[in-house]
Design a protein around this motif. Structure first.
Motif, PDB file in Angstrom:
ATOM      1  N   GLU A  39      38.574  52.845  15.500  1.00 58.78           N
ATOM      2  CA  GLU A  39      38.861  54.150  14.901  1.00 58.78           C
ATOM      3  C   GLU A  39      40.093  53.948  14.023  1.00 58.78           C
ATOM      4  O   GLU A  39      41.052  53.295  14.449  1.00 58.78           O
ATOM      5  CB  GLU A  39      39.153  55.148  16.010  1.00 58.78           C
ATOM      6  CG  GLU A  39      39.440  56.538  15.544  1.00 58.78           C
ATOM      7  CD  GLU A  39      39.686  57.437  16.750  1.00 58.78           C
ATOM      8  OE1 GLU A  39      40.875  57.717  17.033  1.00 58.78           O
ATOM      9  OE2 GLU A  39      38.705  57.829  17.400  1.00 58.78           O
ATOM     10  N   ILE A  40      40.050  54.490  12.805  1.00 61.15           N
ATOM     11  CA  ILE A  40      41.185  54.279  11.911  1.00 61.15           C
ATOM     12  C   ILE A  40      41.781  55.591  11.416  1.00 61.15           C
ATOM     13  O   ILE A  40      41.094  56.593  11.255  1.00 61.15           O
ATOM     14  CB  ILE A  40      40.815  53.412  10.691  1.00 61.15           C
ATOM     15  CG1 ILE A  40      39.692  54.057   9.873  1.00 61.15           C
ATOM     16  CG2 ILE A  40      40.470  52.000  11.095  1.00 61.15           C
ATOM     17  CD1 ILE A  40      39.502  53.459   8.501  1.00 61.15           C
ATOM     18  N   SER A  41      43.070  55.522  11.196  1.00 60.98           N
ATOM     19  CA  SER A  41      43.798  56.559  10.485  1.00 60.98           C
ATOM     20  C   SER A  41      44.177  55.914   9.149  1.00 60.98           C
ATOM     21  O   SER A  41      44.900  54.915   9.128  1.00 60.98           O
ATOM     22  CB  SER A  41      45.047  56.953  11.277  1.00 60.98           C
ATOM     23  OG  SER A  41      45.864  57.790  10.488  1.00 60.98           O
ATOM     24  N   ASN A  42      43.656  56.451   8.071  1.00 62.54           N
ATOM     25  CA  ASN A  42      43.761  55.845   6.751  1.00 62.54           C
ATOM     26  C   ASN A  42      44.682  56.686   5.863  1.00 62.54           C
ATOM     27  O   ASN A  42      44.513  57.898   5.769  1.00 62.54           O
ATOM     28  CB  ASN A  42      42.354  55.770   6.143  1.00 62.54           C
ATOM     29  CG  ASN A  42      42.287  54.945   4.885  1.00 62.54           C
ATOM     30  OD1 ASN A  42      43.265  54.407   4.394  1.00 62.54           O
ATOM     31  ND2 ASN A  42      41.090  54.849   4.342  1.00 62.54           N
ATOM     32  N   ARG A  43      45.632  56.036   5.229  1.00 62.87           N
ATOM     33  CA  ARG A  43      46.522  56.703   4.275  1.00 62.87           C
ATOM     34  C   ARG A  43      46.400  55.945   2.960  1.00 62.87           C
ATOM     35  O   ARG A  43      46.599  54.727   2.914  1.00 62.87           O
ATOM     36  CB  ARG A  43      47.956  56.672   4.791  1.00 62.87           C
ATOM     37  CG  ARG A  43      48.932  57.464   3.943  1.00 62.87           C
ATOM     38  CD  ARG A  43      50.275  57.581   4.638  1.00 62.87           C
ATOM     39  NE  ARG A  43      51.043  56.368   4.508  1.00 62.87           N
ATOM     40  CZ  ARG A  43      52.130  56.242   3.740  1.00 62.87           C
ATOM     41  NH1 ARG A  43      52.576  57.256   3.030  1.00 62.87           N
ATOM     42  NH2 ARG A  43      52.778  55.093   3.689  1.00 62.87           N
ATOM     43  N   TYR A  44      46.091  56.669   1.872  1.00 58.18           N
ATOM     44  CA  TYR A  44      45.766  56.042   0.590  1.00 58.18           C
ATOM     45  C   TYR A  44      46.447  56.795  -0.551  1.00 58.18           C
ATOM     46  O   TYR A  44      46.415  58.021  -0.585  1.00 58.18           O
ATOM     47  CB  TYR A  44      44.238  56.080   0.397  1.00 58.18           C
ATOM     48  CG  TYR A  44      43.725  55.303  -0.767  1.00 58.18           C
ATOM     49  CD1 TYR A  44      43.337  53.978  -0.621  1.00 58.18           C
ATOM     50  CD2 TYR A  44      43.610  55.874  -2.029  1.00 58.18           C
ATOM     51  CE1 TYR A  44      42.852  53.246  -1.693  1.00 58.18           C
ATOM     52  CE2 TYR A  44      43.123  55.155  -3.101  1.00 58.18           C
ATOM     53  CZ  TYR A  44      42.753  53.840  -2.926  1.00 58.18           C
ATOM     54  OH  TYR A  44      42.276  53.120  -3.984  1.00 58.18           O
ATOM     55  N   ARG A  45      47.040  56.029  -1.479  1.00 58.97           N
ATOM     56  CA  ARG A  45      47.648  56.666  -2.648  1.00 58.97           C
ATOM     57  C   ARG A  45      46.613  56.702  -3.772  1.00 58.97           C
ATOM     58  O   ARG A  45      46.129  55.672  -4.230  1.00 58.97           O
ATOM     59  CB  ARG A  45      48.896  55.923  -3.116  1.00 58.97           C
ATOM     60  CG  ARG A  45      49.598  56.702  -4.233  1.00 58.97           C
ATOM     61  CD  ARG A  45      50.920  56.119  -4.672  1.00 58.97           C
ATOM     62  NE  ARG A  45      50.766  54.746  -5.087  1.00 58.97           N
ATOM     63  CZ  ARG A  45      51.494  53.731  -4.621  1.00 58.97           C
ATOM     64  NH1 ARG A  45      52.424  53.938  -3.726  1.00 58.97           N
ATOM     65  NH2 ARG A  45      51.309  52.517  -5.050  1.00 58.97           N
ATOM     66  N   PHE A  46      46.296  57.900  -4.205  1.00 57.83           N
ATOM     67  CA  PHE A  46      45.314  58.098  -5.267  1.00 57.83           C
ATOM     68  C   PHE A  46      45.957  57.869  -6.630  1.00 57.83           C
ATOM     69  O   PHE A  46      47.189  57.846  -6.750  1.00 57.83           O
ATOM     70  CB  PHE A  46      44.707  59.498  -5.151  1.00 57.83           C
ATOM     71  CG  PHE A  46      43.614  59.567  -4.125  1.00 57.83           C
ATOM     72  CD1 PHE A  46      42.293  59.640  -4.510  1.00 57.83           C
ATOM     73  CD2 PHE A  46      43.904  59.511  -2.764  1.00 57.83           C
ATOM     74  CE1 PHE A  46      41.271  59.673  -3.573  1.00 57.83           C
ATOM     75  CE2 PHE A  46      42.901  59.550  -1.826  1.00 57.83           C
ATOM     76  CZ  PHE A  46      41.578  59.630  -2.227  1.00 57.83           C
TER      77      PHE A  46
END
Length: 172
Positions: A39-46
């Protein structure tokens, strides 16, 4: 033309492996220890500079005679219903990993070379589809969790942090 389920299942049977190639099992465990579901918690800069977060699932498995660790990453809030996949092939001649990530929906494509980072994690370096340098790292790798970070070459030529995932194992 639709592929019938038996044909699809036969293809997947040829692709999958029950475990690492016994001849190189120790070396293959660099990435092989990730085999399972996370299970992942994903943080991404658009591209607009805003950071967004979303949950997802990352599945790793053995493939192609046990010399490949392939994963499927699915984060519906970022990728829609189409996941991406990474193929990590261990090169018995160099001791390095040849790595390809593809996500046709985004679209996104990376080629990298992977190795141990010397501290219990992994580092992958290469380029994206536009030829920009990239670096991905797996750190704090334990049997139940890991931290992944992605960097891509910015306009100034420096590597810029653009994504991170915290993973927690849900099954083997």
């Amino acid at each position: 033309m639709n592929v019938s389920p038996p044909a699809r299942d036969a293809m997947l049977d040829l692709l999958s492996a029950d475990g690492p190639d016994p001849e190189h099992a120790d070396a293959l465990m660099l990435y092989g220890r990730l085999v399972g579901t996370w299970e992942i918690s994903n943080r991404y800069r658009f591209p607009d500079g805003e950071w967004r977060t979303a949950a997802g699932e990352w599945r790793f498995g053995w493939a192609l005679g046990g010399r490949v660790v392939q994963d499927v990453l699915h984060c519906p809030d970022f990728m829609g219903r189409y996941p991406g996949t990474t193929v990590r092939m261990y090169d018995v001649n160099t001791g390095l990993w040849t790595i390809t990530w593809i996500s046709p929906k985004l679209p996104s494509y990376f080629t990298q070379t992977g190795r141990s980072d010397g501290a219990g994690g992994m580092i992958q370096e290469g380029t994206d589809a536009e030829g920009r340098r990239s670096r991905w790292t797996f750190t704090d790798v334990t049997p139940t969790s890991f931290h992944w970070k992605g960097y891509s070459e910015g306009p100034d030529g420096e590597l810029t942090f653009f994504q991170e995932m915290h993973a927690t194992r849900t099954s083997l």
